[in-house]
Design a protein around this motif. Sequence first.
Motif, PDB file in Angstrom:
ATOM      1  N   GLY A 193      91.383  24.394 -15.934  1.00 53.18           N
ATOM      2  CA  GLY A 193      90.157  25.339 -15.866  1.00 53.18           C
ATOM      3  C   GLY A 193      90.029  25.819 -14.481  1.00 53.18           C
ATOM      4  N   GLY A 194      91.320  25.565 -13.783  1.00 52.71           N
ATOM      5  CA  GLY A 194      91.300  26.388 -12.627  1.00 52.71           C
ATOM      6  C   GLY A 194      91.215  27.598 -11.861  1.00 52.71           C
ATOM      7  N   ARG A 195      91.539  28.333 -11.760  1.00 53.54           N
ATOM      8  CA  ARG A 195      91.982  29.406 -11.552  1.00 53.54           C
ATOM      9  C   ARG A 195      92.684  30.425 -10.328  1.00 53.54           C
ATOM     10  NH1 ARG A 195      87.730  33.057  -9.125  1.00 53.54           N
ATOM     11  NH2 ARG A 195      85.489  31.791  -8.165  1.00 53.54           N
ATOM     12  N   GLN A 196      93.047  31.208  -9.986  1.00 51.19           N
ATOM     13  CA  GLN A 196      93.619  32.166  -8.527  1.00 51.19           C
ATOM     14  C   GLN A 196      92.274  32.551  -8.065  1.00 51.19           C
ATOM     15  OE1 GLN A 196      97.175  34.164  -9.420  1.00 51.19           O
ATOM     16  NE2 GLN A 196      97.905  32.082  -8.097  1.00 51.19           N
ATOM     17  N   ARG A 197      92.347  32.723  -6.596  1.00 54.40           N
ATOM     18  CA  ARG A 197      91.368  33.469  -5.867  1.00 54.40           C
ATOM     19  C   ARG A 197      92.024  34.592  -4.857  1.00 54.40           C
ATOM     20  NH1 ARG A 197      89.146  28.241  -5.975  1.00 54.40           N
ATOM     21  NH2 ARG A 197      87.735  27.974  -6.581  1.00 54.40           N
ATOM     22  N   SER A 198      90.920  35.390  -4.300  1.00 52.00           N
ATOM     23  CA  SER A 198      91.244  36.761  -4.341  1.00 52.00           C
ATOM     24  C   SER A 198      91.355  36.155  -2.363  1.00 52.00           C
ATOM     25  CB  SER A 198      90.459  37.807  -4.377  1.00 52.00           C
ATOM     26  OG  SER A 198      88.838  37.730  -3.946  1.00 52.00           O
ATOM     27  N   GLU A 199      91.550  37.131  -1.496  1.00 48.53           N
ATOM     28  CA  GLU A 199      91.349  36.944  -0.009  1.00 48.53           C
ATOM     29  C   GLU A 199      89.743  36.913  -0.032  1.00 48.53           C
ATOM     30  OE1 GLU A 199      91.698  38.825   3.969  1.00 48.53           O
ATOM     31  OE2 GLU A 199      93.035  39.427   2.431  1.00 48.53           O
ATOM     32  N   ALA A 200      89.236  37.977  -0.189  1.00 54.94           N
ATOM     33  CA  ALA A 200      87.670  37.718  -0.311  1.00 54.94           C
ATOM     34  C   ALA A 200      86.430  36.291  -0.965  1.00 54.94           C
ATOM     35  CB  ALA A 200      87.033  38.983  -0.975  1.00 54.94           C
ATOM     36  N   GLU A 230      98.394  28.387  -1.100  1.00 52.76           N
ATOM     37  CA  GLU A 230      97.841  28.311  -2.406  1.00 52.76           C
ATOM     38  C   GLU A 230      98.052  30.426  -2.580  1.00 52.76           C
ATOM     39  OE1 GLU A 230      96.250  27.902  -5.386  1.00 52.76           O
ATOM     40  OE2 GLU A 230      95.848  26.569  -4.361  1.00 52.76           O
ATOM     41  N   GLY A 231      98.098  30.620  -3.898  1.00 57.01           N
ATOM     42  CA  GLY A 231      98.712  31.839  -4.363  1.00 57.01           C
ATOM     43  C   GLY A 231      97.403  33.164  -3.594  1.00 57.01           C
ATOM     44  N   VAL A 232      97.937  33.727  -3.670  1.00 55.15           N
ATOM     45  CA  VAL A 232      96.004  34.577  -3.306  1.00 55.15           C
ATOM     46  C   VAL A 232      96.916  35.961  -4.326  1.00 55.15           C
ATOM     47  CG1 VAL A 232      95.401  36.090  -1.598  1.00 55.15           C
ATOM     48  CG2 VAL A 232      96.226  34.161  -0.688  1.00 55.15           C
ATOM     49  N   TYR A 233      95.085  36.242  -5.070  1.00 51.75           N
ATOM     50  CA  TYR A 233      95.386  36.773  -6.173  1.00 51.75           C
ATOM     51  C   TYR A 233      95.327  38.130  -5.405  1.00 51.75           C
ATOM     52  CZ  TYR A 233      93.950  37.968 -10.921  1.00 51.75           C
ATOM     53  OH  TYR A 233      94.116  38.197 -12.197  1.00 51.75           O
ATOM     54  N   PRO A 234      95.510  38.876  -5.997  1.00 50.90           N
ATOM     55  CA  PRO A 234      95.448  40.434  -5.338  1.00 50.90           C
ATOM     56  C   PRO A 234      94.405  40.982  -5.644  1.00 50.90           C
ATOM     57  CG  PRO A 234      97.148  40.416  -7.758  1.00 50.90           C
ATOM     58  CD  PRO A 234      96.554  39.314  -7.148  1.00 50.90           C
ATOM     59  N   PRO A 235      93.432  41.733  -5.239  1.00 48.31           N
ATOM     60  CA  PRO A 235      92.412  42.196  -5.203  1.00 48.31           C
ATOM     61  C   PRO A 235      91.977  43.620  -6.321  1.00 48.31           C
ATOM     62  CG  PRO A 235      93.517  43.281  -3.657  1.00 48.31           C
ATOM     63  CD  PRO A 235      94.437  42.787  -3.472  1.00 48.31           C
ATOM     64  N   ARG A 236      93.336  43.961  -7.101  1.00 47.17           N
ATOM     65  CA  ARG A 236      93.381  44.824  -7.805  1.00 47.17           C
ATOM     66  C   ARG A 236      94.796  44.492  -8.467  1.00 47.17           C
ATOM     67  NH1 ARG A 236      93.290  51.005  -8.744  1.00 47.17           N
ATOM     68  NH2 ARG A 236      93.224  51.320 -10.206  1.00 47.17           N
ATOM     69  N   ILE A 237      94.985  44.366  -9.724  1.00 44.80           N
ATOM     70  CA  ILE A 237      96.164  44.005 -10.438  1.00 44.80           C
ATOM     71  C   ILE A 237      96.459  45.339 -11.105  1.00 44.80           C
ATOM     72  CG2 ILE A 237      96.816  43.577 -12.938  1.00 44.80           C
ATOM     73  CD1 ILE A 237      96.097  41.310 -11.382  1.00 44.80           C
ATOM     74  N   GLU A 238      97.557  46.236 -10.617  1.00 45.83           N
ATOM     75  CA  GLU A 238      98.285  47.354 -10.558  1.00 45.83           C
ATOM     76  C   GLU A 238      99.604  47.117 -11.866  1.00 45.83           C
ATOM     77  OE1 GLU A 238      99.487  47.979  -6.962  1.00 45.83           O
ATOM     78  OE2 GLU A 238      96.773  48.705  -5.714  1.00 45.83           O
ATOM     79  N   ALA A 276     107.788  32.494  -1.519  1.00 46.59           N
ATOM     80  CA  ALA A 276     107.992  32.002  -2.546  1.00 46.59           C
ATOM     81  C   ALA A 276     106.268  32.702  -3.003  1.00 46.59           C
ATOM     82  CB  ALA A 276     107.014  30.786  -2.363  1.00 46.59           C
ATOM     83  N   ARG A 277     106.055  32.457  -3.737  1.00 44.59           N
ATOM     84  CA  ARG A 277     104.508  32.972  -5.420  1.00 44.59           C
ATOM     85  C   ARG A 277     103.418  32.804  -4.230  1.00 44.59           C
ATOM     86  NH1 ARG A 277     105.745  34.015 -10.950  1.00 44.59           N
ATOM     87  NH2 ARG A 277     105.291  35.969 -10.841  1.00 44.59           N
ATOM     88  N   VAL A 278     103.167  31.803  -3.347  1.00 54.56           N
ATOM     89  CA  VAL A 278     102.508  31.259  -2.633  1.00 54.56           C
ATOM     90  C   VAL A 278     102.334  31.751  -0.435  1.00 54.56           C
ATOM     91  CG1 VAL A 278     102.101  29.107  -3.931  1.00 54.56           C
ATOM     92  CG2 VAL A 278     103.372  29.099  -1.296  1.00 54.56           C
ATOM     93  N   SER A 279     101.348  32.164  -0.313  1.00 55.00           N
ATOM     94  CA  SER A 279     101.225  31.832   1.084  1.00 55.00           C
ATOM     95  C   SER A 279     100.145  30.618   2.015  1.00 55.00           C
ATOM     96  CB  SER A 279      99.784  33.297   1.226  1.00 55.00           C
ATOM     97  OG  SER A 279     100.594  34.189   0.949  1.00 55.00           O
ATOM     98  N   VAL A 280     100.198  31.331   2.962  1.00 53.26           N
ATOM     99  CA  VAL A 280      99.649  29.802   4.148  1.00 53.26           C
ATOM    100  C   VAL A 280      98.494  30.767   4.367  1.00 53.26           C
ATOM    101  CG1 VAL A 280      99.925  28.279   5.796  1.00 53.26           C
ATOM    102  CG2 VAL A 280     101.696  28.940   4.490  1.00 53.26           C
ATOM    103  N   GLY A 332     102.416  39.052 -12.744  1.00 49.78           N
ATOM    104  CA  GLY A 332     102.366  37.125 -12.980  1.00 49.78           C
ATOM    105  C   GLY A 332     101.716  36.619 -11.800  1.00 49.78           C
ATOM    106  N   ALA A 333     100.627  37.148 -11.016  1.00 56.10           N
ATOM    107  CA  ALA A 333      99.794  36.703 -10.671  1.00 56.10           C
ATOM    108  C   ALA A 333      98.554  36.891 -12.070  1.00 56.10           C
ATOM    109  CB  ALA A 333      98.756  37.339  -9.364  1.00 56.10           C
ATOM    110  N   ALA A 334      98.438  37.834 -12.691  1.00 52.83           N
ATOM    111  CA  ALA A 334      96.879  37.648 -13.736  1.00 52.83           C
ATOM    112  C   ALA A 334      97.705  36.176 -14.874  1.00 52.83           C
ATOM    113  CB  ALA A 334      97.142  39.169 -13.959  1.00 52.83           C
ATOM    114  N   ALA A 335      99.300  36.857 -14.990  1.00 56.64           N
ATOM    115  CA  ALA A 335      99.783  35.588 -16.110  1.00 56.64           C
ATOM    116  C   ALA A 335      99.615  34.137 -15.654  1.00 56.64           C
ATOM    117  CB  ALA A 335     100.735  35.765 -16.176  1.00 56.64           C
TER     118      ALA A 335
END
Length: 77
Positions: free
Chosen positions: A39-46, A11-19, A67-71, A26-29
């Motif tokens: 109706g979904g959304r990305q999630r941060s590590e927390a 899954e992609g991991v949303y950064p803790p802060r958009i810079e 890729a734009r995903v992490s394990v 790209g993560a915000a888009a």
Amino acid sequence: MGAEGKLLLIEGVYPPRIEPSLESWGAAANDVNMLVCTGGRQRSEAEFRALFAAAGFRLTQILPTPARVSVIEATRV
């Protein structure tokens, strides 16, 4: 799942802060796209930690990929 089993989530991991960087934008888009289209959304590590904890798991590591995903790895508590 056995006691020694691991849960792997790709899954992609949303950064803790958009810079002001292409990666953050790209993560915000992608987050907006997921919200509008599914109706979904990305999630941060927390957020992943909290989600796994609620399900009886502990997040053990996040491995970025080219890729734009992490394990995302979790084990049973």
